[in-house]
Design a protein around this motif. Sequence first.
Motif: not given
Length: 366
Positions: A244-271
């Motif tokens: 479950a998400a605990q932190a989200i940041a949004v940025i533009e990457l190569e013309g796409r909107a990208v969400a960076v997501v972190g939570g209780d898991d040590p890894t950070i997902q990129v969508w």
Amino acid sequence: MTEDHMMHCFAGDEQRYITGVAVTELDGVPHVVGLNDRGFVQKWALPDGESAVVPLDLPAAAPEDEWYREQGWEEGDDFGDPNAKVPAGHIAAVMTVTRLDGRPVVVTGGNEHDLSSHTGDADMYAGAVRVWDLRTGCKVGKVMAGDDPADGAVGAVCSLAVVSSKAGPIAVSSSESGLLQTWNLLTNELVAYAVTTGENGVMGAATIGGRPIAVTGGESRTLEAWDLLSGERFGALMQGVRPAAQAIAVIELEGRAVAVVGGDDPTIQVWEVGQEEPIGLALAGHTSGVTDLATAWVRGRAIVVSGSDDDTTRVWDLASGEQLGEPLMSAMSLTVGEVGGVPVLVTGHADTTVRVWDLSFAGAQR
């Protein structure tokens, strides 16, 4: 990234912890800004570190009479005491900074006891958004408070951001009930709202291609993308967020909107925002859950800064997933910005200090 990259270390009020940090400019001079849990804004001028403390005018934090009437109060009812001794931490639980007509201001969001303290209604459970003059601490404009159309219990403002739009600067708040609200800071009027599935109020927001958007998440393990001017959800549900998400940041990457997501898991997902599956490899290196995220462009490279329960702060190349440099000390709050053309990371710490780090190294290697 090592201690050698630290540009400044400023001492805050030794009795109070810093709940939020930001970077702005005052009279042509870059400043680091910190908000503590007593409702005081502390400013440090760069590079000399000259400090000033500005108390927020908390007695002015009560909603205007018209707000009480919108809640069903009638003329002659006790509208609540505008001078009520509401704890500062209720009124200003989260913060960011922006400029209104050239004036530097602090924008705050209240916790779940904010408005209930002003009304005496223990069932209110709602936090409001307020704007304060950074030079004087005086409140600017009206208190911005909405209602959850489902049951009226908005809850605390858990995430707060200011983004640009064709209507001017807008504040977007996400509450623990899952209510997402957008406010025009020039008029203090509600622009749009949405009821999300993110019941813990986690949100990231940005203006991508001229369009202000937010991505929300929470215990549902689902991310949703929202147009902040219409309040409409767009794109596919982003399901299977781990965990479950605990932190989200949004940025533009190569013309796409990208969400960076972190939570209780040590890894950070990129969508990719609005797509059903995460993209690329997860950012791996933390050994405990991720609590804070920020994104920025540093000399042509998109970076992510992450804070974790493993007592480290790390910097990542978003495109490659590579960690840049060595981990830094843990931080209670963090933000990224620019000072005199130099990209910086600002961190607030449990020892009440605020540190400024040079991020230039993150754009040095290609």
